[in-house]
Motif scaffolding. Structure first.
Motif, PDB file in Angstrom:
ATOM      1  N   PRO A  95       0.823  -1.200   0.000  1.00 62.06           N
ATOM      2  CA  PRO A  95       0.000   0.000   0.000  1.00 62.06           C
ATOM      3  C   PRO A  95       0.868   1.266   0.000  1.00 62.06           C
ATOM      4  N   TYR A  96       0.471   2.249  -0.799  1.00 58.23           N
ATOM      5  CA  TYR A  96       1.246   3.467  -0.942  1.00 58.23           C
ATOM      6  C   TYR A  96       0.623   4.603  -0.130  1.00 58.23           C
ATOM      7  N   PRO A 133      10.078   5.174   8.248  1.00 57.53           N
ATOM      8  CA  PRO A 133       9.021   4.184   8.470  1.00 57.53           C
ATOM      9  C   PRO A 133       7.818   4.478   7.583  1.00 57.53           C
ATOM     10  N   CYS A 134       7.052   3.439   7.345  1.00 49.50           N
ATOM     11  CA  CYS A 134       6.058   3.521   6.284  1.00 49.50           C
ATOM     12  C   CYS A 134       4.726   4.101   6.748  1.00 49.50           C
ATOM     13  N   ASN A 135       4.255   5.057   6.016  1.00 48.59           N
ATOM     14  CA  ASN A 135       2.863   5.481   6.022  1.00 48.59           C
ATOM     15  C   ASN A 135       2.281   4.912   4.738  1.00 48.59           C
ATOM     16  N   PRO A 136       1.380   3.920   4.806  1.00 46.53           N
ATOM     17  CA  PRO A 136       0.394   3.707   5.853  1.00 46.53           C
ATOM     18  C   PRO A 136       0.597   2.494   6.771  1.00 46.53           C
ATOM     19  N   THR A 137       1.671   1.719   6.649  1.00 45.93           N
ATOM     20  CA  THR A 137       1.700   0.427   7.343  1.00 45.93           C
ATOM     21  C   THR A 137       2.338   0.452   8.726  1.00 45.93           C
ATOM     22  N   PRO A 145      -9.660   3.820   4.945  1.00 47.29           N
ATOM     23  CA  PRO A 145      -9.823   2.603   4.133  1.00 47.29           C
ATOM     24  C   PRO A 145      -8.573   2.297   3.316  1.00 47.29           C
ATOM     25  N   GLY A 146      -8.243   1.031   3.224  1.00 51.01           N
ATOM     26  CA  GLY A 146      -7.064   0.619   2.470  1.00 51.01           C
ATOM     27  C   GLY A 146      -7.156   0.931   0.990  1.00 51.01           C
ATOM     28  N   SER A 147      -8.363   1.040   0.459  1.00 56.26           N
ATOM     29  CA  SER A 147      -8.510   1.351  -0.958  1.00 56.26           C
ATOM     30  C   SER A 147      -7.913   2.706  -1.288  1.00 56.26           C
ATOM     31  N   ALA A 148      -7.824   3.625  -0.311  1.00 56.38           N
ATOM     32  CA  ALA A 148      -7.187   4.923  -0.540  1.00 56.38           C
ATOM     33  C   ALA A 148      -5.688   4.768  -0.763  1.00 56.38           C
ATOM     34  N   CYS A 149      -5.140   3.627  -0.353  1.00 53.48           N
ATOM     35  CA  CYS A 149      -3.707   3.349  -0.495  1.00 53.48           C
ATOM     36  C   CYS A 149      -3.443   2.259  -1.529  1.00 53.48           C
TER      37      CYS A 149
END
Length: 370
Positions: free
Chosen positions: A25-26, A112-116, A325-329
């Motif tokens: 996810p980005y 560190p990662c946005n969103p994870t 929501p993950g779909s945004a990423c």
């Protein structure tokens, strides 16, 4: 500021025909920057490891190398004039095929990662930098959450003639509305070592900055200076204060599974990344494998039961908590959950609501009231 920084880098380094790699996810603002600069059609969305959510460096290596050119080109000579004329017209195509397609111009990694909320080790960053250097590609490292680390972990970045790092005052120093950050780019000496001296990055970046905002407001710059002079102690105290919130939200996610088996993160930044039940779109390994027949079937079922966006809306209406929501990423069927920006007592209430909502969610076949 880190959002604007990527915008500038794309305008400085990429033409509209150049491809850029983001890993799913980005961070959605990175995709938005590419859309605004016209580069979105060329974006290559890379997979992450299904368990760790680290970028798949083997996939990256394949993209940077590109497919092999044709092993054989057959030319008939002599041939009749009509075919000869057609052959001349096709010379450019043959040449392009022999050379193979261009590798991605830029690879973007958030650490560190946005969103994870996942933190990458130094070895993986060095490997990515070496791959990009060999392919003549730029590696952009977004280090916005460099100070947000937990349980003794350390943040690393790497340098090189093809490596550009982005930093921000917004998070660690609590300066979200002041819009100050900086880009650490290779100077001319380092660029010369990599055979990239023709780019003169500093001069080109200043052109873009001058066209868009000229500079950060002087008041913001003065505040950033004062924040640096105050030292790291205040920053570390503030981040240490997030530990309680972090533990609360980890427990709230327990209805969806355990760390590495249902959700990841909490290593860095301020996020967890969780997979929803399959009937709501959460397919195990979806971020790593991309679309498949199983994914398509799950997506159809999720559409009927209510996907990740519907789950987020349901949690707001029924339990008064808001997540992303993950779909945004780029990865439907998942959610991003933050544990910052709440006082401890507020987070306790929010975590209890979230856990109760997720407990009900896993017991339902479809959403009610959305």
């Amino acid at each position: 500021m880190h959002r604007l920084a990527l915008h500038w880098l794309v305008l400085t380094l990429c033409d509209a025909s150049d491809s850029v790699v983001l890993f799913k996810p980005y961070y959605f603002n990175h995709m938005m920057a590419l859309q605004m600069t016209g580069s979105a059609p060329q974006v290559q969305l890379g997979p992450c490891n299904a368990d760790s959510l680290h970028p798949d460096l083997q996939w990256l290596q394949q993209q940077l190398q590109g497919p092999k050119p044709p092993k054989m080109v057959v030319i008939v000579n002599p041939c009749n004039p009509t075919v000869a004329e057609m052959l001349l017209l096709a010379v450019d195509l043959y040449q392009q095929q022999l050379q193979g397609p261009k590798p991605p111009k830029m690879v973007v990694i958030v650490n560190p990662c946005n969103p994870t909320g996942v933190l990458l080790p130094k070895e993986e960053l060095e490997a990515a930098a070496a791959m990009c250097a060999a392919a003549g590609s730029w590696l952009v490292l977004d280090n916005t959450y460099e100070d947000f680390l937990y349980e003794g972990r350390s943040h690393h970045t790497v340098s090189g003639p093809n490596v550009i790092s982005v930093f921000s005052f917004s998070k660690a120093y609590g300066m979200m509305g002041w819009r100050v950050g900086y880009i650490a780019y290779p100077g001319q000496q380092l660029l010369q070592q990599g055979g990239l001296e023709q780019h003169n990055l500093g001069e080109q970046l200043l052109k873009v900055q001058d066209t868009i905002i000229v500079c950060a407001p002087q008041m913001s710059q003065q505040l950033a200076l004062a924040a640096l002079q105050e030292g790291e102690d205040q920053v570390q105290q503030g981040i240490a204060g997030l530990s309680h919130n972090r533990e609360l939200i980890a427990d709230a996610l327990s209805p969806l599974g355990t760390r590495g088996h249902g959700w990841v993160g909490g290593e860095g930044a301020i996020y967890y990344w969780a997979r929803l039940p399959e009937r709501f779109g959460g397919v195990a390994g979806a971020a790593a494998t991309g679309a498949s027949g199983k994914d398509a079937a799950a997506a159809a079922a999720a559409a009927a039961a209510g996907g990740d966006e519907a789950v987020v809306e349901w949690l707001i209406k029924e339990y008064g908590v808001c997540i992303i929501p993950g779909s945004a990423c780029g990865v439907p069927g998942h959610v991003r959950v933050a544990f910052a920006n709440l006082r401890a007592e507020q987070c306790e209430v929010a975590a209890a609501r979230l856990k109760q909502g997720l407990q009900q969610l896993v017991s339902m076949d479809t959403l009610v009231g959305v």
